[in-house]
Design an enzyme around this catalytic site. Structure first.
Site, PDB file in Angstrom:
ATOM      1  N   GLU A  53      45.441  45.757  44.782  1.00  0.00           N
ATOM      2  CA  GLU A  53      44.287  45.870  44.841  1.00  0.00           C
ATOM      3  C   GLU A  53      44.491  45.550  46.741  1.00  0.00           C
ATOM      4  OE1 GLU A  53      42.531  42.029  44.365  1.00  0.00           O
ATOM      5  OE2 GLU A  53      44.242  41.507  42.938  1.00  0.00           O
TER       6      GLU A  53
ATOM      7  N   SER B  50      48.149  32.438  41.326  1.00  0.00           N
ATOM      8  CA  SER B  50      48.135  32.380  42.490  1.00  0.00           C
ATOM      9  C   SER B  50      48.468  30.644  42.840  1.00  0.00           C
ATOM     10  CB  SER B  50      46.559  31.750  41.253  1.00  0.00           C
ATOM     11  OG  SER B  50      45.896  30.613  42.091  1.00  0.00           O
TER      12      SER B  50
ATOM     13  N   HIS C 153      29.697  56.497  34.169  1.00  0.00           N
ATOM     14  CA  HIS C 153      28.935  55.624  35.140  1.00  0.00           C
ATOM     15  C   HIS C 153      29.133  54.360  34.023  1.00  0.00           C
ATOM     16  CE1 HIS C 153      25.935  58.712  35.207  1.00  0.00           C
ATOM     17  NE2 HIS C 153      25.948  59.019  34.152  1.00  0.00           N
TER      18      HIS C 153
ATOM     19  N   LYS D 232      46.805  31.976  36.249  1.00  0.00           N
ATOM     20  CA  LYS D 232      46.394  33.455  37.059  1.00  0.00           C
ATOM     21  C   LYS D 232      47.730  34.539  36.684  1.00  0.00           C
ATOM     22  CE  LYS D 232      43.051  34.520  38.882  1.00  0.00           C
ATOM     23  NZ  LYS D 232      41.826  34.707  39.980  1.00  0.00           N
TER      24      LYS D 232
END
Ligand code: ARG
Length: 461
Positions: A291, A278, A157, A284
């Site tokens: 992804e 970024s 979970h 970043k």
């Protein structure tokens, strides 16, 4: 004027938009080498059975090989007017070898031809993807081997559950990938059936030898029914299904890496060679690669669904709808291969586990609570009773802002007289992991054995 192969049947030429819509050459050009190989086998079969002369077959074969050469050198670029790869090759062959080229299509249809080409293509691709699955498992195993004793929180979970060996976590993926490898081997058996000689749908009046051409092409079997031969795409759907499962597995790992790289988890850092920046936020470092793998998974699922829908209402036998199988296969193949390649690089050099952060993560929570209950259960207390007791301890600890390891021996013994000084050792993260020594569990002995088994299995692939 109408320059189509079939133009003599027609008075007017094709509307340009219709020609464009109908043509598959822009994508089935990818099949050219398989089309040539299929035609060489067909020509040889025609000669062997006496349907054409050996001399004619030789001319055809040398012309076909010349087209292969032209293509490899970048000099064969048929346009929309060729309609598809089959017409393009036949037309060029006739230019090269003259009228004998016009005999190549004897006892054959584009319907059995295209089925042969796509199966030859997919056989190759399946072998390449299986090799990629082996390569990917190899880098996962390499990483696992150096991390048997690295601990990481295990989750259910997405809540901390029990600590595990990092190697155990990575080995879960080699198990999935091994099934993918097996599954593709199974799909291969049904891609490896030759439809050549089915003709347009009903077979042919010529005394062909289907087993001979199939043998030349290395097919294991031939279709027993000509209608089925030209209209079956089960094998393509099975491949897309197996490809979808590969993507499920890659996507789950991609998701984990993305989570692990977040500041909230901070379990891994991404290396410069595998992450991106970024355009606005200078701090970043983004996990674009996992992804993208996660995102591209949708394409492959889409192709599976797409081809299932294409097939469901088709009457026998060939229908032009079947031309739609190719882009689905080509894009799925490209997506799976690209994703496997990048995930392999990512595992080999793209992520670095932060061991101090991992050590802290497994020490600073209640993921050893099960082990306290197990401790009592091993000393004769019924598990459910022990479980209830430990639940109470956890609540008290939470209220006091303490961890289980912070309780004094006195406090333990107040909870239950069976607790003794060895409780501290029993709930230390390393011991908690090491003790789960049941077959297939995360105990170090199990993990070492699993590593050995996985390595041996890979060596036999
Ligand atoms: N380009 C076609 C395809 O991909 C080849 C077969 C065409 N056959 C036909 N009868 N129109 O399926």
């Amino acid at each position: 004027t109408n320059s189509k192969t079939w133009s003599q049947r027609f008075e007017k030429s094709l509307h340009p938009a219709i020609a464009e819509f109908n043509a598959s050459i822009s994508f089935d050009i990818q099949l050219i080498e398989y089309d040539l190989t299929g035609s060489v086998a067909h020509a040889k079969m025609l000669a062997k059975t006496g349907i054409i002369s050996h001399d004619e077959a030789e001319k055809m074969v040398s012309g076909l090989e010349q087209i292969r050469q032209e293509y490899r050198e970048g000099n064969f670029n048929p346009g929309v007017d060729a309609e598809d790869i089959h017409f393009a090759v036949e037309r060029r062959l006739t230019e090269l070898v003259g009228d004998v080229g016009k005999k190549l299509h004897t006892a054959r249809s584009r319907n059995d031809q295209v089925g042969t080409d796509t199966r030859l293509y997919l056989r190759d691709q399946i072998q390449q993807i299986r090799q990629q699955l082996v390569d990917f498992q190899t880098v996962l195993l390499d990483l696992a081997e150096t991390n048997v004793e690295t601990l990481i929180p295990g989750y259910t979970h997405l809540q901390r559950a029990q600590p595990i060996s990092l190697a155990h976590h990575l080995l879960a993926y080699t198990e999935m990938l091994n099934r993918d490898w097996e599954r593709l081997g199974d799909v291969y058996k049904r891609v490896d059936i030759c439809p050549l000689g089915s003709g347009a749908l009903a077979g042919t009046t010529f005394p062909i030898d289907r087993h001979y051409s199939a043998e030349l092409l290395g097919f294991g079997r031939v279709y027993a029914n000509s209608l089925d031969g030209v209209s079956d795409r089960d094998w393509a759907i099975e491949f897309l299904s197996a490809a979808s499962l590969i993507m499920v597995h890659l996507s789950r790992l991609a998701e984990e890496i993305t989570l692990w790289a977040s500041q909230e988890f901070s379990f891994v850092t991404l290396t410069d060679s595998c992450s991106t920046g970024s355009s606005i936020m200078p701090q970043k470092k983004n996990p674009d690669i996992p992804e993208l793998v996660r995102g591209k998974t949708g394409r492959v699922f889409g192709h599976l669904q797409g081809l299932l829908v294409v097939m469901k209402g088709l009457p026998l036998a060939y229908n032009k709808d079947l031309q739609e199988d190719k882009e689905a296969l080509f894009d799925a193949v490209k997506t799976v291969k690209g994703s496997l390649e990048c995930m392999t690089i990512l595992i080999a050099e793209g992520i670095e586990f932060r061991s101090s952060r991992l050590a802290e993560a497994v020490a600073e929570d209640f993921s050893n609570a099960t082990d306290v209950a197990d401790y009592l259960a091993a000393r004769g207390i019924p598990f459910r009773e022990a479980y209830g007791l430990v639940g109470k301890v956890v609540r008290t600890c939470l209220e006091a802002g303490k961890l289980l390891k912070d309780l004094t021996l006195e406090e333990w013994q107040q909870l239950h007289p069976k607790f003794e000084a060895d409780i501290y050792a029993a709930i230390a993260p390393r011991q908690v992991v090491s003790a789960r020594n049941s077959y297939g569990g995360t105990g170090f002995d199990q993990v070492k054995q699993a590593l050995q088994n996985a390595r041996q299995r890979l060596n036999n692939c």
